[in-house]
Write a protein that holds these residues in place. Structure first.
Motif, PDB file in Angstrom:
ATOM      1  N   GLY A 196      68.499   3.394   3.173  1.00  0.00           N
ATOM      2  CA  GLY A 196      67.576   3.457   4.302  1.00  0.00           C
ATOM      3  C   GLY A 196      66.572   4.578   4.161  1.00  0.00           C
ATOM      4  N   CYS A 197      67.012   5.717   3.634  1.00  0.00           N
ATOM      5  CA  CYS A 197      66.095   6.843   3.403  1.00  0.00           C
ATOM      6  C   CYS A 197      65.045   6.485   2.355  1.00  0.00           C
ATOM      7  N   ILE A 198      65.470   5.801   1.297  1.00  0.00           N
ATOM      8  CA  ILE A 198      64.518   5.371   0.260  1.00  0.00           C
ATOM      9  C   ILE A 198      63.477   4.428   0.860  1.00  0.00           C
ATOM     10  N   ILE A 199      63.947   3.466   1.668  1.00  0.00           N
ATOM     11  CA  ILE A 199      63.021   2.545   2.336  1.00  0.00           C
ATOM     12  C   ILE A 199      62.093   3.317   3.267  1.00  0.00           C
ATOM     13  N   GLY A 200      62.668   4.233   4.040  1.00  0.00           N
ATOM     14  CA  GLY A 200      61.876   5.002   4.996  1.00  0.00           C
ATOM     15  C   GLY A 200      60.821   5.856   4.335  1.00  0.00           C
ATOM     16  N   PHE A 201      61.171   6.492   3.202  1.00  0.00           N
ATOM     17  CA  PHE A 201      60.197   7.309   2.478  1.00  0.00           C
ATOM     18  C   PHE A 201      59.054   6.437   1.958  1.00  0.00           C
ATOM     19  N   ALA A 202      59.393   5.281   1.397  1.00  0.00           N
ATOM     20  CA  ALA A 202      58.360   4.387   0.865  1.00  0.00           C
ATOM     21  C   ALA A 202      57.433   3.897   1.978  1.00  0.00           C
ATOM     22  N   VAL A 203      58.012   3.452   3.090  1.00  0.00           N
ATOM     23  CA  VAL A 203      57.206   2.937   4.201  1.00  0.00           C
ATOM     24  C   VAL A 203      56.379   4.057   4.828  1.00  0.00           C
ATOM     25  N   GLY A 204      56.994   5.227   5.008  1.00  0.00           N
ATOM     26  CA  GLY A 204      56.284   6.351   5.613  1.00  0.00           C
ATOM     27  C   GLY A 204      55.097   6.805   4.784  1.00  0.00           C
ATOM     28  N   ILE A 205      55.252   6.830   3.460  1.00  0.00           N
ATOM     29  CA  ILE A 205      54.153   7.240   2.585  1.00  0.00           C
ATOM     30  C   ILE A 205      53.018   6.222   2.641  1.00  0.00           C
ATOM     31  N   VAL A 206      53.373   4.922   2.624  1.00  0.00           N
ATOM     32  CA  VAL A 206      52.328   3.890   2.683  1.00  0.00           C
ATOM     33  C   VAL A 206      51.584   3.953   4.012  1.00  0.00           C
ATOM     34  N   GLN A 207      52.320   4.183   5.105  1.00  0.00           N
ATOM     35  CA  GLN A 207      51.695   4.224   6.426  1.00  0.00           C
ATOM     36  C   GLN A 207      50.695   5.370   6.567  1.00  0.00           C
ATOM     37  N   THR A 208      50.869   6.414   5.768  1.00  0.00           N
ATOM     38  CA  THR A 208      49.980   7.575   5.883  1.00  0.00           C
ATOM     39  C   THR A 208      48.865   7.574   4.832  1.00  0.00           C
ATOM     40  N   ILE A 209      48.739   6.493   4.070  1.00  0.00           N
ATOM     41  CA  ILE A 209      47.631   6.413   3.105  1.00  0.00           C
ATOM     42  C   ILE A 209      46.313   6.372   3.877  1.00  0.00           C
TER      43      ILE A 209
END
Length: 266
Positions: free
Chosen positions: A40-53
């Motif tokens: 879940g942390c791996i998914i969250g980091f990936a989604v969070g980084i994309v959302q802040t592009i």
């Protein structure tokens, strides 16, 4: 062997007869919580980084369109899994995968999958908030030396944001240890499910769930202490000297000023 009449006698009787069942259930609960939190942390980091592009009006329209669509899909994912109960998600995914796609999930796979994607949705918002909490000057400085968004996130922003979101990562692990009990609705034999079987054998629901409550507390308390110790390690020492090889910047011990109170040697 007959069931004792006193409360503590029944507790000991249940532990002697079904102690292995409790241990197996606790082990399954911890495995689901740990793996689910990690993925879940791996998914969250990936989604969070994309959302802040960042998206600029000067960017290629195709890039803006594709990025906007991806962000929309990710936002829907986050809102759906944060806005619905995990128990409902478990029923929907476990039974819906067979009805909609003809794919029969095993109960174990479904448990890991459900906890992971649910945690990922919560972690995505945590990561996004952690990234936005970093001074924008950090991002501007990274871009000034030629870093792209991914390089800036990996090398500059995320190491700082990680410390800020560590408490929430630990909190998600504690929540997953407890909320894994909802997976009993799809037949996952974790601690809560095992306890129901033990309690039904002799109708000792109060005694059985007293044992389970203590086990849950031990698991969550132990994990919280370990995570608190880890946070302190990440903080580093309370006092430190700046390590540098530049003698012009680091002059401690290199220059000695005369003490006016000291008498000059003749």
């Amino acid at each position: 062997m007959s069931l004792p009449s006193d409360f503590f006698g029944r507790i000991l009787f249940i532990l002697q007869k079904y102690g292995v069942s409790f241990l197996n259930g606790a082990g399954k609960t911890m495995a689901i919580a740990l793996v689910g939190t990690l993925i879940g942390c791996i998914i969250g980091f990936a989604v969070g980084i994309v959302q802040t592009i960042p998206v600029d009006k000067k960017d290629n329209p195709v890039k803006r369109g594709v990025l906007g669509l991806i962000k929309l899909i990710l936002n829907i994912y986050v809102e759906v899994f944060r806005g619905t109960p995990m128990m409902v998600q478990a029923m929907f995914i476990y039974y819906g995968s067979s009805v909609l796609f003809g794919f029969n999930m095993s109960q174990t796979f479904a448990a890991y999958f459900i906890i992971s994607i649910n945690t990922g949705a919560y972690m995505a918002e945590t990561v996004r908030g952690g990234i936005l909490s970093i001074d924008p000057g950090q991002t501007e400085g990274a871009k000034a030396i030629g870093m792209n968004h991914i390089q800036t996130m990996v090398n500059v922003i995320m190491p700082q944001a990680l410390r800020n979101i560590m408490p929430q990562i630990g909190n998600n692990l504690i929540i997953n240890i407890k909320d894994s009990s909802v997976l009993s609705v799809i037949g996952v034999v974790e601690l809560f499910y095992a306890t129901k079987g033990v309690a039904g054998a002799y109708y000792t629901y109060f005694e059985a769930f007293t044992i389970t409550m203590v086990i849950y507390f031990i698991l969550t308390f132990t994990c919280s202490r370990i995570l608190r110790h880890w946070e302190k390690k990440m903080d580093g020492p309370d006092s430190y000297d700046l390590a540098t090889t530049d003698t012009l910047a680091y002059t401690s011990g290199l220059v000695k000023f005369p003490d006016p109170n000291e008498k000059e040697d003749k």
